[in-house]
Design a protein around this motif. Structure first.
Motif, PDB file in Angstrom:
ATOM      1  N   ASN A 137      63.865  -7.754  -9.016  1.00 50.49           N
ATOM      2  CA  ASN A 137      63.081  -9.070  -9.783  1.00 50.49           C
ATOM      3  C   ASN A 137      61.595  -8.241 -10.391  1.00 50.49           C
ATOM      4  O   ASN A 137      61.465  -8.532 -11.597  1.00 50.49           O
ATOM      5  CB  ASN A 137      62.752 -10.018  -8.786  1.00 50.49           C
ATOM      6  CG  ASN A 137      62.022 -11.228  -9.447  1.00 50.49           C
ATOM      7  OD1 ASN A 137      62.738 -11.790 -10.541  1.00 50.49           O
ATOM      8  ND2 ASN A 137      60.936 -11.841  -8.932  1.00 50.49           N
ATOM      9  N   ARG A 138      61.166  -7.310  -9.813  1.00 50.95           N
ATOM     10  CA  ARG A 138      59.748  -6.832 -10.053  1.00 50.95           C
ATOM     11  C   ARG A 138      59.837  -6.035 -11.282  1.00 50.95           C
ATOM     12  O   ARG A 138      58.982  -5.898 -12.152  1.00 50.95           O
ATOM     13  CB  ARG A 138      59.143  -5.986  -8.991  1.00 50.95           C
ATOM     14  CG  ARG A 138      57.637  -5.711  -9.109  1.00 50.95           C
ATOM     15  CD  ARG A 138      57.284  -5.177  -7.546  1.00 50.95           C
ATOM     16  NE  ARG A 138      58.020  -5.529  -6.543  1.00 50.95           N
ATOM     17  CZ  ARG A 138      58.488  -4.747  -5.418  1.00 50.95           C
ATOM     18  NH1 ARG A 138      58.280  -3.371  -5.687  1.00 50.95           N
ATOM     19  NH2 ARG A 138      58.972  -5.266  -4.211  1.00 50.95           N
ATOM     20  N   TYR A 139      60.970  -5.281 -11.210  1.00 51.53           N
ATOM     21  CA  TYR A 139      61.237  -4.302 -12.382  1.00 51.53           C
ATOM     22  C   TYR A 139      62.132  -4.596 -13.522  1.00 51.53           C
ATOM     23  O   TYR A 139      62.302  -3.635 -14.256  1.00 51.53           O
ATOM     24  CB  TYR A 139      61.592  -2.838 -11.911  1.00 51.53           C
ATOM     25  CG  TYR A 139      60.807  -2.201 -10.689  1.00 51.53           C
ATOM     26  CD1 TYR A 139      59.406  -1.825 -11.323  1.00 51.53           C
ATOM     27  CD2 TYR A 139      60.816  -2.141  -9.493  1.00 51.53           C
ATOM     28  CE1 TYR A 139      58.487  -1.214 -10.590  1.00 51.53           C
ATOM     29  CE2 TYR A 139      59.980  -1.693  -8.605  1.00 51.53           C
ATOM     30  CZ  TYR A 139      58.691  -1.054  -9.234  1.00 51.53           C
ATOM     31  OH  TYR A 139      57.960  -0.533  -8.398  1.00 51.53           O
ATOM     32  N   THR A 140      62.485  -5.837 -13.632  1.00 52.82           N
ATOM     33  CA  THR A 140      63.366  -6.115 -14.629  1.00 52.82           C
ATOM     34  C   THR A 140      62.914  -7.441 -15.471  1.00 52.82           C
ATOM     35  O   THR A 140      62.092  -7.956 -14.986  1.00 52.82           O
ATOM     36  CB  THR A 140      64.745  -6.641 -14.058  1.00 52.82           C
ATOM     37  OG1 THR A 140      64.914  -7.607 -13.254  1.00 52.82           O
ATOM     38  CG2 THR A 140      65.418  -5.449 -13.592  1.00 52.82           C
ATOM     39  N   GLN A 141      63.524  -7.591 -16.659  1.00 50.25           N
ATOM     40  CA  GLN A 141      63.008  -9.013 -17.508  1.00 50.25           C
ATOM     41  C   GLN A 141      64.352  -9.618 -17.622  1.00 50.25           C
ATOM     42  O   GLN A 141      65.295  -9.041 -17.371  1.00 50.25           O
ATOM     43  CB  GLN A 141      62.396  -8.434 -18.846  1.00 50.25           C
ATOM     44  CG  GLN A 141      61.140  -7.718 -18.677  1.00 50.25           C
ATOM     45  CD  GLN A 141      60.537  -7.178 -19.930  1.00 50.25           C
ATOM     46  OE1 GLN A 141      61.530  -7.302 -20.825  1.00 50.25           O
ATOM     47  NE2 GLN A 141      59.416  -6.773 -19.686  1.00 50.25           N
ATOM     48  N   SER A 142      64.309 -10.734 -18.093  1.00 48.24           N
ATOM     49  CA  SER A 142      65.803 -11.624 -18.328  1.00 48.24           C
ATOM     50  C   SER A 142      66.569 -10.821 -19.149  1.00 48.24           C
ATOM     51  O   SER A 142      66.194 -10.295 -20.502  1.00 48.24           O
ATOM     52  CB  SER A 142      65.022 -13.010 -19.001  1.00 48.24           C
ATOM     53  OG  SER A 142      66.346 -13.661 -19.344  1.00 48.24           O
ATOM     54  N   GLY A 143      67.758 -10.708 -18.901  1.00 49.35           N
ATOM     55  CA  GLY A 143      68.826 -10.049 -19.725  1.00 49.35           C
ATOM     56  C   GLY A 143      68.986  -8.823 -19.618  1.00 49.35           C
ATOM     57  O   GLY A 143      69.915  -8.052 -20.192  1.00 49.35           O
ATOM     58  N   ASP A 144      68.145  -8.056 -18.710  1.00 50.54           N
ATOM     59  CA  ASP A 144      68.234  -6.564 -18.409  1.00 50.54           C
ATOM     60  C   ASP A 144      69.641  -6.405 -17.622  1.00 50.54           C
ATOM     61  O   ASP A 144      70.464  -6.875 -16.909  1.00 50.54           O
ATOM     62  CB  ASP A 144      67.263  -6.076 -17.493  1.00 50.54           C
ATOM     63  CG  ASP A 144      66.155  -5.885 -18.499  1.00 50.54           C
ATOM     64  OD1 ASP A 144      66.015  -5.911 -19.455  1.00 50.54           O
ATOM     65  OD2 ASP A 144      64.934  -5.480 -17.730  1.00 50.54           O
ATOM     66  N   VAL A 145      70.332  -5.042 -17.934  1.00 52.64           N
ATOM     67  CA  VAL A 145      71.246  -4.423 -16.904  1.00 52.64           C
ATOM     68  C   VAL A 145      70.807  -3.300 -16.078  1.00 52.64           C
ATOM     69  O   VAL A 145      70.071  -2.460 -16.525  1.00 52.64           O
ATOM     70  CB  VAL A 145      72.468  -3.954 -18.150  1.00 52.64           C
ATOM     71  CG1 VAL A 145      73.565  -3.493 -17.161  1.00 52.64           C
ATOM     72  CG2 VAL A 145      72.883  -5.112 -19.087  1.00 52.64           C
ATOM     73  N   VAL A 146      71.392  -3.528 -15.047  1.00 49.29           N
ATOM     74  CA  VAL A 146      70.780  -2.693 -13.731  1.00 49.29           C
ATOM     75  C   VAL A 146      71.767  -2.053 -12.960  1.00 49.29           C
ATOM     76  O   VAL A 146      72.709  -2.697 -12.853  1.00 49.29           O
ATOM     77  CB  VAL A 146      69.746  -3.529 -12.811  1.00 49.29           C
ATOM     78  CG1 VAL A 146      69.300  -2.587 -11.623  1.00 49.29           C
ATOM     79  CG2 VAL A 146      68.718  -4.307 -13.636  1.00 49.29           C
ATOM     80  N   VAL A 147      71.722  -0.794 -12.730  1.00 44.84           N
ATOM     81  CA  VAL A 147      72.563  -0.091 -12.004  1.00 44.84           C
ATOM     82  C   VAL A 147      71.954   0.268 -10.621  1.00 44.84           C
ATOM     83  O   VAL A 147      70.738   0.686 -10.575  1.00 44.84           O
ATOM     84  CB  VAL A 147      72.930   1.205 -12.581  1.00 44.84           C
ATOM     85  CG1 VAL A 147      73.847   1.961 -11.371  1.00 44.84           C
ATOM     86  CG2 VAL A 147      74.157   0.785 -13.775  1.00 44.84           C
ATOM     87  N   VAL A 148      72.538  -0.074  -9.523  1.00 42.97           N
ATOM     88  CA  VAL A 148      72.025   0.482  -8.325  1.00 42.97           C
ATOM     89  C   VAL A 148      73.083   1.318  -7.431  1.00 42.97           C
ATOM     90  O   VAL A 148      74.090   0.856  -7.266  1.00 42.97           O
ATOM     91  CB  VAL A 148      71.710  -0.659  -7.246  1.00 42.97           C
ATOM     92  CG1 VAL A 148      71.293  -0.327  -5.804  1.00 42.97           C
ATOM     93  CG2 VAL A 148      70.658  -1.830  -7.899  1.00 42.97           C
ATOM     94  N   PRO A 149      72.646   2.765  -7.546  1.00 47.64           N
ATOM     95  CA  PRO A 149      73.652   3.589  -6.872  1.00 47.64           C
ATOM     96  C   PRO A 149      73.799   3.571  -5.432  1.00 47.64           C
ATOM     97  O   PRO A 149      73.519   4.122  -4.524  1.00 47.64           O
ATOM     98  CB  PRO A 149      73.226   4.849  -7.382  1.00 47.64           C
ATOM     99  CG  PRO A 149      71.831   4.773  -7.652  1.00 47.64           C
ATOM    100  CD  PRO A 149      71.555   3.285  -7.906  1.00 47.64           C
ATOM    101  N   GLY A 150      74.142   2.227  -5.026  1.00 47.09           N
ATOM    102  CA  GLY A 150      74.070   1.936  -3.313  1.00 47.09           C
ATOM    103  C   GLY A 150      74.558   0.442  -3.319  1.00 47.09           C
ATOM    104  O   GLY A 150      75.106  -0.031  -3.886  1.00 47.09           O
TER     105      GLY A 150
END
Length: 123
Positions: A56-69
Motif C-alpha cells: 500500500n505504501r509503495y504503490t498507486q492505484s492501478g499498479d502491477v506489483v511482483v513479490v518474489p515470495g
C-alpha cells in the motif's frame, strides 16, 4: 573433505516458475523476469515475505506489483493493484480483492505481460 552440492528449490511449482521466468526473460528481452527468477531461486529462508501495508505504501492505484515470495495480510490496502507472487495468505487475498485489486501467481502475470513493462518489484 566433502563439498555439498547446491540443489536449489525442490518444490516443483517453484522450479517451474523459475524456468518460465528465465525463458520469458530470454524470449522477450525482459531482464526484470531474470532478476525475479534470481530472487526466487534463493534458499526458502531468505525469500521475502511482504505485508499489505508495504504494498500500500509503495504503490498507486492501478499498479502491477511482483513479490518474489509470499504476501501476508498484515495492514490494509486502500487502492486497487494487481499483485503477483509465489503465495498469498488467505487474509491478503481477501483484502486485495476487497480493495478492487487482483491477486495472481507469477506465471499468470508472465502470460499477461511477457515484456514485464510497468511492473514494480517489492522485496
Amino acid at each position: 573433505m566433502q563439498t555439498t552440492k547446491r540443489t536449489g528449490p525442490t518444490n516443483i511449482i517453484v522450479r517451474k516458475t523459475i524456468r518460465a521466468l528465465k525463458s520469458a526473460a530470454n524470449r522477450n528481452n525482459a531482464p526484470i523476469w531474470k532478476y525475479v527468477a534470481e530472487l526466487i531461486d534463493r534458499p526458502r529462508r531468505l525469500r521475502v515475505e511482504v505485508n499489505l501495508s508495504k504494498i500500500n505504501r509503495y504503490t498507486q492505484s492501478g499498479d502491477v506489483v511482483v513479490v518474489p515470495g509470499k504476501v501476508l495480510g498484515a495492514g490494509s490496502i486502500d487502492h486497487p493493484v494487481t499483485v503477483a507472487a509465489l503465495g498469498f495468505s488467505r487474509q491478503a487475498v481477501e483484502k486485495i480483492r476487497a480493495a478492487g485489486g487482483k491477486a495472481v501467481h507469477i506465471l499468470q502475470l508472465i502470460e499477461e505481460n511477457p515484456r514485464g513493462s510497468r511492473v514494480k518489484i517489492i522485496i
